[in-house]
Design an enzyme around this catalytic site. Structure first.
Site, PDB file in Angstrom:
ATOM      1  N   CYS A 111       0.827  -1.202   0.000  1.00 59.25           N
ATOM      2  CA  CYS A 111       0.000   0.000   0.000  1.00 59.25           C
ATOM      3  C   CYS A 111       0.869   1.262   0.000  1.00 59.25           C
ATOM      4  O   CYS A 111       2.008   1.253   0.446  1.00 59.25           O
ATOM      5  CB  CYS A 111      -0.865   0.016   1.244  1.00 59.25           C
ATOM      6  SG  CYS A 111      -1.853  -1.453   1.442  1.00 59.25           S
ATOM      7  N   GLU A 118      19.209 -17.671 -13.136  1.00 58.06           N
ATOM      8  CA  GLU A 118      18.230 -16.693 -13.618  1.00 58.06           C
ATOM      9  C   GLU A 118      18.835 -15.328 -13.880  1.00 58.06           C
ATOM     10  O   GLU A 118      18.492 -14.689 -14.867  1.00 58.06           O
ATOM     11  CB  GLU A 118      17.111 -16.514 -12.572  1.00 58.06           C
ATOM     12  CG  GLU A 118      16.124 -17.633 -12.526  1.00 58.06           C
ATOM     13  CD  GLU A 118      14.962 -17.312 -11.600  1.00 58.06           C
ATOM     14  OE1 GLU A 118      15.205 -17.053 -10.413  1.00 58.06           O
ATOM     15  OE2 GLU A 118      13.816 -17.304 -12.077  1.00 58.06           O
ATOM     16  N   LYS A 123      18.616 -19.239  -8.617  1.00 53.79           N
ATOM     17  CA  LYS A 123      18.826 -17.781  -8.543  1.00 53.79           C
ATOM     18  C   LYS A 123      20.019 -17.379  -9.403  1.00 53.79           C
ATOM     19  O   LYS A 123      19.977 -16.412 -10.143  1.00 53.79           O
ATOM     20  CB  LYS A 123      19.080 -17.315  -7.095  1.00 53.79           C
ATOM     21  CG  LYS A 123      17.891 -17.246  -6.195  1.00 53.79           C
ATOM     22  CD  LYS A 123      16.911 -16.142  -6.481  1.00 53.79           C
ATOM     23  CE  LYS A 123      15.824 -16.521  -7.434  1.00 53.79           C
ATOM     24  NZ  LYS A 123      14.754 -17.368  -6.998  1.00 53.79           N
ATOM     25  N   HIS A 138      27.013 -40.361  -7.509  1.00 59.74           N
ATOM     26  CA  HIS A 138      26.290 -41.104  -8.547  1.00 59.74           C
ATOM     27  C   HIS A 138      26.348 -40.395  -9.897  1.00 59.74           C
ATOM     28  O   HIS A 138      25.556 -40.719 -10.793  1.00 59.74           O
ATOM     29  CB  HIS A 138      24.837 -41.323  -8.122  1.00 59.74           C
ATOM     30  CG  HIS A 138      24.716 -42.111  -6.853  1.00 59.74           C
ATOM     31  ND1 HIS A 138      25.034 -43.455  -6.772  1.00 59.74           N
ATOM     32  CD2 HIS A 138      24.370 -41.740  -5.599  1.00 59.74           C
ATOM     33  CE1 HIS A 138      24.863 -43.879  -5.537  1.00 59.74           C
ATOM     34  NE2 HIS A 138      24.461 -42.845  -4.795  1.00 59.74           N
ATOM     35  N   ASN A 193      -1.420   1.708   6.084  1.00 53.81           N
ATOM     36  CA  ASN A 193      -0.541   0.643   5.569  1.00 53.81           C
ATOM     37  C   ASN A 193      -0.193  -0.251   6.743  1.00 53.81           C
ATOM     38  O   ASN A 193       0.100   0.251   7.828  1.00 53.81           O
ATOM     39  CB  ASN A 193       0.767   1.209   5.017  1.00 53.81           C
ATOM     40  CG  ASN A 193       0.572   1.964   3.730  1.00 53.81           C
ATOM     41  OD1 ASN A 193      -0.537   2.039   3.200  1.00 53.81           O
ATOM     42  ND2 ASN A 193       1.653   2.521   3.217  1.00 53.81           N
ATOM     43  N   GLY A 194      -0.153  -1.564   6.503  1.00 53.89           N
ATOM     44  CA  GLY A 194       0.237  -2.476   7.577  1.00 53.89           C
ATOM     45  C   GLY A 194      -0.907  -3.407   7.922  1.00 53.89           C
ATOM     46  O   GLY A 194      -1.856  -3.568   7.150  1.00 53.89           O
ATOM     47  N   LYS A 210       7.784 -12.191 -14.910  1.00 50.50           N
ATOM     48  CA  LYS A 210       7.498 -12.274 -13.471  1.00 50.50           C
ATOM     49  C   LYS A 210       6.383 -13.282 -13.202  1.00 50.50           C
ATOM     50  O   LYS A 210       6.453 -14.056 -12.265  1.00 50.50           O
ATOM     51  CB  LYS A 210       7.117 -10.890 -12.935  1.00 50.50           C
ATOM     52  CG  LYS A 210       6.854 -10.871 -11.441  1.00 50.50           C
ATOM     53  CD  LYS A 210       8.137 -11.067 -10.641  1.00 50.50           C
ATOM     54  CE  LYS A 210       7.878 -11.327  -9.183  1.00 50.50           C
ATOM     55  NZ  LYS A 210       9.008 -11.992  -8.518  1.00 50.50           N
ATOM     56  N   TRP A 254      -2.919  -2.509  -1.596  1.00 49.86           N
ATOM     57  CA  TRP A 254      -2.542  -3.868  -1.994  1.00 49.86           C
ATOM     58  C   TRP A 254      -3.246  -4.766  -0.984  1.00 49.86           C
ATOM     59  O   TRP A 254      -2.912  -4.761   0.197  1.00 49.86           O
ATOM     60  CB  TRP A 254      -1.023  -4.003  -1.937  1.00 49.86           C
ATOM     61  CG  TRP A 254      -0.492  -5.391  -1.926  1.00 49.86           C
ATOM     62  CD1 TRP A 254      -0.227  -6.169  -0.839  1.00 49.86           C
ATOM     63  CD2 TRP A 254      -0.123  -6.175  -3.060  1.00 49.86           C
ATOM     64  NE1 TRP A 254       0.280  -7.375  -1.229  1.00 49.86           N
ATOM     65  CE2 TRP A 254       0.349  -7.410  -2.577  1.00 49.86           C
ATOM     66  CE3 TRP A 254      -0.148  -5.954  -4.444  1.00 49.86           C
ATOM     67  CZ2 TRP A 254       0.800  -8.421  -3.428  1.00 49.86           C
ATOM     68  CZ3 TRP A 254       0.304  -6.963  -5.272  1.00 49.86           C
ATOM     69  CH2 TRP A 254       0.765  -8.169  -4.768  1.00 49.86           C
ATOM     70  N   ARG A 266       5.043   0.105  -6.910  1.00 49.48           N
ATOM     71  CA  ARG A 266       4.935  -0.790  -5.758  1.00 49.48           C
ATOM     72  C   ARG A 266       3.820  -1.808  -5.912  1.00 49.48           C
ATOM     73  O   ARG A 266       3.740  -2.764  -5.165  1.00 49.48           O
ATOM     74  CB  ARG A 266       4.682   0.021  -4.483  1.00 49.48           C
ATOM     75  CG  ARG A 266       5.821   0.942  -4.107  1.00 49.48           C
ATOM     76  CD  ARG A 266       5.388   1.929  -3.065  1.00 49.48           C
ATOM     77  NE  ARG A 266       4.908   1.257  -1.869  1.00 49.48           N
ATOM     78  CZ  ARG A 266       5.666   0.836  -0.884  1.00 49.48           C
ATOM     79  NH1 ARG A 266       6.963   1.020  -0.959  1.00 49.48           N
ATOM     80  NH2 ARG A 266       5.159   0.244   0.165  1.00 49.48           N
ATOM     81  N   GLU A 278      17.497 -23.904  -4.948  1.00 48.16           N
ATOM     82  CA  GLU A 278      17.090 -22.495  -5.069  1.00 48.16           C
ATOM     83  C   GLU A 278      18.310 -21.597  -5.334  1.00 48.16           C
ATOM     84  O   GLU A 278      18.238 -20.662  -6.127  1.00 48.16           O
ATOM     85  CB  GLU A 278      16.337 -22.063  -3.797  1.00 48.16           C
ATOM     86  CG  GLU A 278      15.902 -20.618  -3.737  1.00 48.16           C
ATOM     87  CD  GLU A 278      14.963 -20.175  -4.864  1.00 48.16           C
ATOM     88  OE1 GLU A 278      14.499 -21.006  -5.648  1.00 48.16           O
ATOM     89  OE2 GLU A 278      14.736 -18.956  -4.967  1.00 48.16           O
TER      90      GLU A 278
END
Ligand code: M6R
Length: 609
Positions: A2, A489, A486, A505, A98-99, A604, A74, A27, A482
């Site tokens: 937000c 990417e 990263k 192996h 916000n929050g 995205k 948001w 945002r 991961e």
């Protein structure tokens, strides 16, 4: 995430607030609104969707006046809609926030029992009611806001205006940013510097537990306890683009550093360390249903799939139920067997990934209970599911997912504890210990992030490598995957993630002096075996970059590079060990000069087949 904008001055404020909200579009938001003190009191216009919609609404209902507040929302509590958009107005008092107010449900119940009528599903509207109720006794909006803030628990940046006090906006902050911009004859406030940087670079940043009043002559500031605060403005020298990134070079780096807050927000209000309980009744799994579960099937793609792999360990260990993880693209492509006693968990940051959505539709045919873990409220996957557990990471702008991954981990851990408690496989004492450990994670994350400089130096030394191997065992294996993803990417360097026990192996054939091997080796039950794997790499000349718990015995001498992890509950190590890997990938890519926030060929949100 937000956004808040406030103006108190002599100019017509509606166009100024609108333009400032535009500066916050990056945002992400799903609805917007504005309230202005006009000749007839406080008038409000709100709309669902992009700011163009708000512009249309404003052209039909202009808001004359020189003092106002605006908001982009948001959604976190209550779906994106005009009714849930801020400002919320009660008795001529308008509020933007916000929050998250943690105790909003109990406050709502209390207010309703004394006659309050709610028009939205948001946690924010309770503040408008609380201020209105307090105003009848305090007679002053500032004191009413102070009293109301003493009743709420959680994170907030708020702005309030009311017809009883023309010319002024009341603001307050706790764990959510708020900044005041000073100019001649007008004062701005905003959640983010970029919103108001065009008007001024003289800014006062509010600190936790502060309450302020802005008017055309400036800001007066005090603590919630009534102590006067004097703070000199800072001169901000950021360019508008730097300001969007809060001074970080890329959104990805900003998002990596946001993770301690994101974990706090995701667990806020959901855990009770005193009782060892997780509040997740809304996911639709009561005790009987939890005991009936025979298998948990977790679905996801990319980074969300890696989070699901960690979730599998936690669910099996704590809820004592078999768990399987499937790549959503594979699951949807076959005819999976779904039992009514399965629990299907679809993990997706965006909530819109087509493979995961289609996998959910395939699972739906088997009449199992379907739960979504998503970051975007009311997105397609939660809508297609029977229940949702939302992560509260805010919008992620960098294409490479970072903060949403750790938020997913936190949500999956909460789910595992929740299921364990409901199934009777996890005792209160152990759950209290685990949840206590989870609450410590944000502080430990800050310690890990504090090592960025050293990690950047390591990145520089290895940035010209052609390949990387990432190894881990048990809970650290998905983290190795991961870390490799990263790096691929954003740096375009070939990288493989492997369970360390699998090395002999096949992948061991790759090892020579040109191959950096990143080993995720927290001091847990697998530690001795992973030391053996490190020896195997060294014997073949590979370069070893180790992540291990500070003080873990016998590892330092085996590493070419060492990154320390603070000591934590070993069950929770993935929430810490992934951070250096994100930073390593980031700094390798930065050194190579790639387009970090928008890497080539990637989107995205993958909504195409
Ligand atoms: O929005 P989702 O979590 O469903 O997205 C899944 C993947 O597309 C996503 O995690 C992708 O792998 C990211 N680029 C990872 O950084």
């Amino acid at each position: 995430m937000c956004g808040i904008v406030c103006y108190a001055g002599k100019a017509q404020c509606s166009p100024l607030i609108f333009e400032a909200l535009r500066q916050l579009e990056y945002r992400g938001y799903d609805s917007a609104g504005m309230a202005v003190q006009g000749p007839d009191g406080v008038a409000v216009v709100r709309s669902q969707g992009k700011l163009e919609k708000l512009a249309q609404a404003l052209s039909g209902h202009p808001l004359p006046g020189t003092v106002g507040i605006g908001h982009t929302r948001w959604a976190t509590h209550g779906k994106p809609s005009e009714l849930n958009a801020h400002p919320h107005v009660v008795d001529g008092i308008a509020v933007v926030h916000n929050g998250i107010f943690e105790n909003h449900l109990e406050l709502r119940r209390d207010l309703m029992s004394s006659g309050a009528v709610f028009s939205s599903e948001t946690d924010t509207e309770i503040l408008a009611h609380l201020v209105s109720r307090a105003l009848s006794t305090t007679g002053s909006l500032k004191e009413a806001l102070r009293a109301a803030l003493h009743e709420v628990r959680g994170s907030y940046a708020v702005a309030v205006l009311g017809r009883s006090e023309p010319g002024r906006v009341f603001i307050a902050k706790n764990a959510s940013p708020l900044v005041v911009g000073l100019t001649e004859g007008a004062t701005f406030a905003a959640s983010d510097v970029p919103a108001i940087l065009k008007h001024t670079n003289r800014m006062v940043f509010l600190e936790e537990g502060e309450l302020g009043v802005i008017d055309e002559s400036g800001l007066s500031l005090e603590t919630l306890d009534g102590q006067t605060v004097r703070r000199e403005p800072k001169i901000i020298s950021w360019s508008p683009v730097q300001a969007e990134k809060e001074g970080f070079k890329h959104f990805m780096l900003k998002e990596i550093h946001q993770q301690p807050r994101v974990i706090e927000d995701t667990i806020r209000g959901r855990v009770s360390v005193e009782t060892g309980q997780v509040a997740a009744e809304h996911i639709g799994v009561d005790e009987t249903a939890a005991k009936r579960i025979r298998r948990v099937v977790l679905l996801g793609c990319g980074t969300s799939y890696h989070a699901a792999l960690v979730g599998k360990y936690w669910i099996e260990a704590l809820a004592q139920v078999p768990a399987e993880v499937e790549l959503a693209s594979e699951y949807r492509a076959r005819k999976p067997l779904v039992d009514p006693n399965d629990l299907i968990v679809a993990v997706s940051q965006s909530g819109e990934t087509v493979d995961t959505l289609e996998a959910v539709k395939v699972a739906r045919a088997g009449s199992a209970h379907i739960l979504a873990i998503a970051n975007v409220l009311d997105s397609a996957i939660p809508r297609a599911a029977d229940g949702a557990l939302y992560t509260h990471a805010g919008p992620e702008i960098g294409v490479a997912s970072t903060k949403c991954f750790t938020a997913q981990l936190a949500a999956l851990f909460l789910l595992a504890v929740f299921l364990g408690r409901r199934r009777g496989t996890l005792g209160a004492e152990k759950a209290m210990e685990l949840l206590g450990g989870l609450l410590e994670i944000p502080a430990l994350m800050r310690i890990v992030l504090g090592q960025e400089e050293g990690i950047a130096a390591i990145a520089k030394r290895y940035a010209s490598s052609k390949d990387f191997l990432f190894l881990g065992r048990t809970l650290s294996y998905p983290i190795a995957l991961e870390g490799a993803l990263k790096l691929k990417e954003i740096s375009y360097i070939h990288a493989e993630g492997y369970p360390a026990g699998e090395m002999k192996h096949g992948p061991i054939a790759l090892i020579d002096e040109n191959l950096p091997v990143v080993v995720v080796a927290p001091h847990d039950e697998s530690f001795d075996r992973i030391l053996g794997n490190i020896e195997e790499v060294r014997a073949r000349g590979g370069k070893v970059i180790c992540l291990s718990t500070v003080g873990a015995p016998g590892i330092d001498r085996l590493c070419d590079e060492k990154i320390d992890l603070p000591s934590s509950l070993s069950e929770l190590s993935p929430l810490l060990s992934v951070l250096p890997l994100q930073l390593l990938a980031y700094h390798v890519a930065d050194f190579k000069g790639t387009d970090i926030d928008q890497p080539r060929n990637l989107a995205k949100t993958v909504t195409v087949e």
